[in-house]
Design a protein around this motif. Structure first.
Motif, mmCIF file in Angstrom:
data_model
loop_
_atom_site.group_PDB
_atom_site.id
_atom_site.type_symbol
_atom_site.label_atom_id
_atom_site.label_comp_id
_atom_site.label_asym_id
_atom_site.label_seq_id
_atom_site.Cartn_x
_atom_site.Cartn_y
_atom_site.Cartn_z
ATOM 1 N N PHE A 192 -10.377 14.915 16.073
ATOM 2 C CA PHE A 192 -10.748 13.913 17.060
ATOM 3 C C PHE A 192 -12.212 14.093 17.469
ATOM 4 C CE2 PHE A 192 -6.096 14.120 17.596
ATOM 5 C CZ PHE A 192 -5.767 12.772 17.496
ATOM 6 N N LYS A 193 -12.678 13.239 18.328
ATOM 7 C CA LYS A 193 -14.063 13.292 18.792
ATOM 8 C C LYS A 193 -14.145 14.235 19.984
ATOM 9 C CE LYS A 193 -17.918 10.225 20.037
ATOM 10 N NZ LYS A 193 -18.308 8.819 20.360
ATOM 11 N N GLN A 194 -14.854 15.348 19.814
ATOM 12 C CA GLN A 194 -14.868 16.401 20.821
ATOM 13 C C GLN A 194 -16.265 16.591 21.423
ATOM 14 O OE1 GLN A 194 -12.807 20.019 19.875
ATOM 15 N NE2 GLN A 194 -11.298 19.002 18.557
ATOM 16 N N TYR A 195 -16.262 17.023 22.671
ATOM 17 C CA TYR A 195 -17.523 17.284 23.388
ATOM 18 C C TYR A 195 -17.377 18.585 24.173
ATOM 19 C CZ TYR A 195 -21.639 16.511 26.348
ATOM 20 O OH TYR A 195 -22.838 16.635 26.974
ATOM 21 N N ALA A 196 -18.375 19.440 24.084
ATOM 22 C CA ALA A 196 -18.330 20.749 24.757
ATOM 23 C C ALA A 196 -19.175 20.745 26.022
ATOM 24 C CB ALA A 196 -18.809 21.838 23.815
ATOM 25 N N ILE A 197 -18.645 21.369 27.061
ATOM 26 C CA ILE A 197 -19.368 21.538 28.325
ATOM 27 C C ILE A 197 -19.424 23.023 28.652
ATOM 28 C CG2 ILE A 197 -19.341 21.098 30.817
ATOM 29 C CD1 ILE A 197 -17.971 18.450 30.264
ATOM 30 N N ASP A 198 -20.605 23.546 28.865
ATOM 31 C CA ASP A 198 -20.763 24.942 29.273
ATOM 32 C C ASP A 198 -20.589 25.045 30.786
ATOM 33 O OD1 ASP A 198 -21.342 25.796 26.678
ATOM 34 O OD2 ASP A 198 -23.469 25.334 26.909
ATOM 35 N N TYR A 199 -19.905 26.098 31.226
ATOM 36 C CA TYR A 199 -19.715 26.274 32.663
ATOM 37 C C TYR A 199 -19.733 27.757 33.029
ATOM 38 C CZ TYR A 199 -14.915 28.058 32.411
ATOM 39 O OH TYR A 199 -13.800 28.842 32.177
ATOM 40 N N MET A 200 -20.096 28.019 34.247
ATOM 41 C CA MET A 200 -20.081 29.372 34.774
ATOM 42 C C MET A 200 -18.839 29.518 35.652
ATOM 43 S SD MET A 200 -21.998 32.121 34.531
ATOM 44 C CE MET A 200 -23.655 31.505 34.249
ATOM 45 N N PRO A 201 -17.924 30.414 35.305
ATOM 46 C CA PRO A 201 -16.685 30.539 36.088
ATOM 47 C C PRO A 201 -16.950 31.023 37.498
ATOM 48 C CG PRO A 201 -16.902 32.364 34.550
ATOM 49 C CD PRO A 201 -17.999 31.397 34.213
ATOM 50 N N GLU A 202 -16.155 30.512 38.418
ATOM 51 C CA GLU A 202 -16.219 30.980 39.793
ATOM 52 C C GLU A 202 -15.509 32.332 39.900
ATOM 53 O OE1 GLU A 202 -17.843 29.409 42.065
ATOM 54 O OE2 GLU A 202 -18.144 27.429 41.147
ATOM 55 N N ASN A 203 -15.758 33.026 40.999
ATOM 56 C CA ASN A 203 -15.025 34.271 41.243
ATOM 57 C C ASN A 203 -13.571 33.953 41.573
ATOM 58 O OD1 ASN A 203 -17.302 35.937 40.914
ATOM 59 N ND2 ASN A 203 -17.922 35.592 43.044
ATOM 60 N N ARG A 204 -12.693 34.813 41.100
ATOM 61 C CA ARG A 204 -11.278 34.627 41.411
ATOM 62 C C ARG A 204 -11.089 34.692 42.924
ATOM 63 N NH1 ARG A 204 -6.413 35.013 38.704
ATOM 64 N NH2 ARG A 204 -4.665 35.651 39.972
ATOM 65 N N TYR A 205 -10.377 33.698 43.480
ATOM 66 C CA TYR A 205 -10.245 33.607 44.935
ATOM 67 C C TYR A 205 -9.367 34.723 45.497
ATOM 68 C CZ TYR A 205 -9.094 31.702 49.534
ATOM 69 O OH TYR A 205 -8.914 31.545 50.879
ATOM 70 N N ALA A 206 -8.239 34.989 44.880
ATOM 71 C CA ALA A 206 -7.321 36.021 45.377
ATOM 72 C C ALA A 206 -6.541 36.612 44.213
ATOM 73 C CB ALA A 206 -6.360 35.448 46.415
ATOM 74 N N GLY A 207 -6.088 37.847 44.404
ATOM 75 C CA GLY A 207 -5.270 38.494 43.391
ATOM 76 C C GLY A 207 -6.080 39.046 42.235
#
Length: 321
Positions: A192-207
């Motif tokens: 299929f037609k795919q598109y990539a987005i780079d992201y910086m993960p947030e810190n885990r909120y809990a646990g």
């Protein structure tokens, strides 16, 4: 920004002992989607949690009928939980994300924008900051190196289960009945037609993260053996390599024999055991993985069992009690 033609968005969120994270995520997610004017549903899949995840899901469903839950009968694993949500979702597109707040909800409008441009799969590549730690970065790189070296389906480093897929892609995924599905690889394999987005993960909120090193290794082996028989060829190459290495042991055997440092027959026996035993165990182990997967697949057991759900949609090949 309201989606044209009144199209519906489904958001699938697997959860395992995430009672502390779900309230914050659901509040943030519903506010963001509602503010943008989207027609949406949120499906939280409880993957056999032992905390108050079920209670949290039920409370939010009572407050907002756009929030639904699927309660699985036990822990079936992250990939099967995603599959359960995907099988139940009926939106024109489906967004998959984790429940630990590391997948930022702010990216969803960007996903939808690319989808409306015509992309049928919008996936993400996780980037690590300088303070992420050498161990985290190295283990992540090792994971993708193992999968790519042993599999015919290549994954970009950092590819995550945080993605949007079009309805036609979701319908294609519903047809898969694999034991231990590796969705990252399957989605890549589909095309299929795919598109990539780079992201910086947030810190885990809990646990704490539920993915240990052991689970990461298991997922890597699962990914490699699901899309290729290359490990079997690797076993052959390994056999030749060990055979070559064992030849280097031959001079020591001869030296020990002629200088009287070895018991008669000991040298040849040890060399034979090391040579054949190592090769056989490794190759049999690799073959055993494939035989085991065939054995489990022939049983035709469902990927998951739904104990209870707030959804009324018709789902094929699932069991609900």
């Amino acid at each position: 920004m309201r989606i044209s033609n009144g199209k519906k968005i489904s958001v699938v969120i697997p959860a395992f002992n995430e009672a502390a994270n779900l309230p914050r995520l659901l509040e943030k997610l519903t506010a963001s989607l509602a503010e943008a004017g989207y027609n949406f549903e949120i499906i939280v899949v409880n993957d056999g949690s032992s905390d108050l995840t079920v209670t949290v899901m039920d409370e939010f469903h009572d407050l907002d009928d756009r929030i639904h839950y699927i309660n699985l009968s036990r822990n079936f694993g992250h990939q099967n939980a995603l599959k359960a949500g995907l099988d139940h979702a009926d939106g024109d597109c489906v967004i998959m994300m984790d429940s630990d707040m590391q997948h930022p909800p702010e990216l969803l409008p960007h996903f939808i924008s690319k989808w409306e441009e015509g992309y049928e799969i919008v996936y993400t590549r996780r980037k690590f900051s300088a303070d992420s730690g050498l161990f985290k970065n190295s283990t992540s790189n090792l994971f993708y190196s193992i999968v790519n070296s042993l599999s015919d389906t290549k994954l970009e480093p950092g590819t995550a289960d945080f993605r949007l897929i079009d309805r036609k892609v979701a319908d294609a995924l519903k047809q898969f009945r694999e034991i231990d599905p590796f969705l990252r690889g399957i989605v890549k394999w589909l095309g299929f037609k795919q598109y990539a987005i780079d992201y910086m993960p947030e810190n885990r909120y809990a646990g704490k993260s539920k993915y240990s090193i052991k689970k990461m290794i298991k997922l890597a082996v699962q990914g490699a053996t699901s899309f290729s028989i290359r490990p079997l060829y690797t076993a052959i190459y390994l056999g030749f390599t060990l055979s070559g290495i064992s030849v280097l042991y031959f001079p020591y055997v001869m030296y020990s024999y002629f200088n009287g440092h070895a018991i008669a027959g000991w040298s040849s026996l040890i060399m034979t055991i090391v040579f054949l035993g190592g090769i056989q165990l490794i190759i049999l182990g690799i073959i055993g993985i494939y035989v085991g997967k065939v054995f489990l697949q022939t049983k035709l057991r469902p990927n998951y069992i739904v104990q209870h759900t707030s959804l009324k949609s018709k789902v094929h090949d699932t069991v609900e009690f």
